[in-house]
Design an enzyme around this catalytic site. Structure first.
Site, PDB file in Angstrom:
ATOM      1  CD  GLU A 111      -2.486   1.483   2.480  1.00  0.00           C
ATOM      2  OE1 GLU A 111      -2.001   0.930   3.619  1.00  0.00           O
ATOM      3  OE2 GLU A 111      -3.678   2.498   2.474  1.00  0.00           O
ATOM      4  NE  ARG A 133       4.114  -7.483  10.209  1.00  0.00           N
ATOM      5  CZ  ARG A 133       2.863  -6.853   9.964  1.00  0.00           C
ATOM      6  NH1 ARG A 133       2.077  -7.044  10.622  1.00  0.00           N
ATOM      7  NH2 ARG A 133       2.915  -6.114   8.878  1.00  0.00           N
ATOM      8  CE  LYS A 187       3.313   0.132   5.031  1.00  0.00           C
ATOM      9  NZ  LYS A 187       2.271   0.110   3.708  1.00  0.00           N
TER      10      LYS A 187
END
Length: 561
Positions: A36, A261, A271
């Site tokens: 994204e 992850r 983020k």
RNA sequence: GGCCCCGUAGUGUAGCGGUUAGCAUAAGAGACUCUGGAUCUCUUGGCGCCAGUUCGAAUCUGGCCGGGGCUGCCA
């Protein structure tokens, strides 16, 4: 596909091998990396990039770069550019397959119309709070919306009105009609379209309704004929929804596979937190060398191949793990040891005057650029009466096992002469200068009488030295898992000493010829690179990582603990 | 009190019914060295627990324990 057997098998490759065997996708392997564009890429993304592009490469398949740009409020062109840049820098190629979810908005809209026509979606007038409230909780079933049973015609009309800008943000949403008492919360009539009057970085003001991730992602994968849609663990509970949509739409269905992850010790990877560190000027931008962002790591001096090697070594699994940052450091050293040319630089200079050396003489010593790389050649390094050595390489009262310079002691100046310390000049009890002599017979570094010396140190000629700022970095946080402490903000654990700037370091002249981002080793000190802040007048050097330091351990052991 | 996922040396992983349970890293010892770097050798250290199936279980089954995720009109 003859070499499939040889590929080391994590659970994802096992699934792919099986699919190949059963011909599930006609022998195709097709993946995608779907960021994204709402932030900069970090080492965690690198893991996913290496996985997706790596699998495509190994199986003779393809991997698309696709931006999942379905939320114009958070996304922007700046991020698109940096992500493209970073994936390329990491060494991967998507050829002509650069895609955007926004390219598919019309298709997604028409699929939504299909879903409404099938009686599987409806327009809901409830506000966000009501929808959330009526969804129930993990152990309480939800309640159906009072608008759930609108006719297909009415839904079609309202959805079109949503698209045609007849409502305000939040006034209506389109929801899938599934099951409000489903044990999986994601299946309780999920929202698939919301009204957002925002300018999208690509479609501008064409749309005022935007698809939600769950609706969009499967359709994107389906359109691109992805075979294995690899994502992270938190999407496990979304897979039933992913499958439901594609099944109801009766279109091509890829297989979603989830993996864990990456977490790294002493840093943060979310983020949100990275954005906060950047926006609050806690670090100096997205490319701050202390950050685990790709841009930060590039500036810090990490090579793409060391990052790829790291991603390969950590493996792929479904367990959440926390990789020690030392492992990353091991991987850069491993790569840079073989590839980085060596130079000499004195970080904390101590002046040495060589009594028995001619005043104006400058000798040029032959030095191998990289002893690990026979093709790296040699260079000439100037030597003269006054030189600098590292303060650490001298001890007036040497502790035991200290082999470097001390009064009366002898060491080798690398590629030059044996050096003996005769006198120590001090001011206020601080060592200011050393008066030494060399043994002229040891030029090049060996003594004809076979005399051995226990230590070899590096040096820089005073006359020829260039000055530089050297920036030393250490971990950004003081604890292993700064974001994992309940009730405490990760910023409480920031390391106040994560950046240390050394001024007037004395560097051998050859370094001035290096270009920005060039990586090298300062002999005995560590790996470094040229910072882009460097100007004609001011050389700025970043420390990537120190060399492994056995001396530290020896010293520690000698100390009473 | 629901649903989903996961437990192999300190860490990260391989193993797919028969292996002395492999590899990497870390740790410890030593060799070598014109980087106390690199390289090389050796050592320590692991199948969460309990049953069951089986001639045989890290691997299959069940239970327990432990860890993670899910209640955005974020992705």
């Amino acid at each position: 596909m003859t070499n499939v057997e040889k590929i080391s098998s994590d659970f994802i490759r096992i699934i792919i091998n099986e699919d190949l065997k059963t011909n599930k996708y006609n022998g195709r392997v097709y993946t995608r990396f779907p960021p994204e564009p709402n932030g900069y890429l970090h080492i965690g993304h690198a893991k996913s990039i290496c996985l997706n592009f790596g699998i495509a490469e190994e199986y003779n398949g393809k991997c698309n770069l696709r931006f999942d740009d379905t939320n114009p409020i958070k996304e922007g062109e700046e991020y698109v550019k940096s992500i493209i840049d970073d994936v390329r820098w990491l060494g991967f190629d998507w050829e002509d397959r650069l895609f955007f979810a926004s390219d598919y908005f019309s298709k997604m809209y028409s699929y939504a119309v299909d879903l409404i026509k099938a009686g599987k979606a409806y327009v809901d007038d409830q506000n966000a709070y009501e929808i959330s409230y009526n969804r129930g909780t993990v152990n309480k079933p939800g309640k159906n919306s009072p608008y759930r049973d609108r006719s297909v015609e009415e839904n079609l009309e309202l959805f079109e009105s949503m698209k045609n800008d007849e409502f305000k943000d939040g006034e209506k949403v389109l929801r899938a009609k599934i099951d409000n008492s489903h044990p999986n919360m994601n299946m309780r009539d999920p929202v698939i379209y919301r009204i957002l009057h925002a300018i999208h970085h690509r479609t501008k003001d064409k749309w005022c309704i935007y698809p939600m991730y769950d609706w969009a992602h499967g359709i994107e994968d389906s359109i691109e004929k992805i075979t294995h849609s690899i994502c992270t663990l938190e999407f496990e509970n979304h897979r039933p929804l992913y499958d439901w949509f594609l099944k109801e739409l009766n279109i091509y269905r890829p297989q979603q596979i989830e993996f864990a992850r990456l977490n790294l010790t002493y840093t943060v990877m979310s983020k949100r937190m990275l954005l906060e560190l950047v926006n609050n000027d806690i670090v100096n931008g997205w490319d701050d060398p202390r950050l685990p962002t790709i841009k930060g790591m590039k500036r810090r001096g990490f090579s793409p191949s060391s990052i790829r090697d790291f991603c390969r070594r950590i493996g792929i699994a479904k367990v959440n793990s926390n990789i020690p940052i030392e492992f990353l450091e091991y991987c850069v050293r491993e790569d840079l040891n073989k590839t980085a040319p060596r130079f000499m630089g004195i970080l904390n200079p101590l002046k040495i005057t060589i009594e028995n050396y001619s005043n104006d003489l400058i000798e040029y010593m032959d030095v191998i650029n990289n002893p690990e790389d026979p093709n790296s050649g040699i260079r000439k390094v100037p030597f003269s009466k006054s030189i600098y050595i590292e303060q650490d390489d001298f001890m007036e009262n040497p502790i035991k096992k200290f082999y470097r310079l001390s009064p009366g002691g002898e060491v080798r100046l690398v590629n030059a002469y044996f050096l003996k310390c005769n006198d120590v000049i001090k001011e206020d009890d601080i060592v200011k200068e050393l008066i030494c002599t060399i043994d002229h017979d040891t030029k090049g570094g060996n003594s004809p009488d076979g005399r051995k010396v226990k230590s070899t140190i590096h040096w820089v000629s005073l006359k020829n030295a260039i000055n530089a700022d050297v920036r030393l970095y250490s971990r950004l946080f003081t604890i292993e898992n700064p974001s994992g402490k309940k009730g405490q903000d990760y910023k409480e654990f920031l390391n106040p000493n994560s950046l240390k700037i050394l001024k007037n370091c004395k560097i051998e002249p050859a370094v001035s010829k290096l270009k920005k981002f060039d990586r090298f080793q300062f002999l005995r000190k560590g790996y470094f690179c040229i910072d882009p802040d460097t100007t004609d007048k001011n050389l700025v050097i970043n420390q990537t990582v120190e060399l492994r330091d056995r001396w530290l351990k020896i010293k520690k052991k000698g100390e009473p603990s």
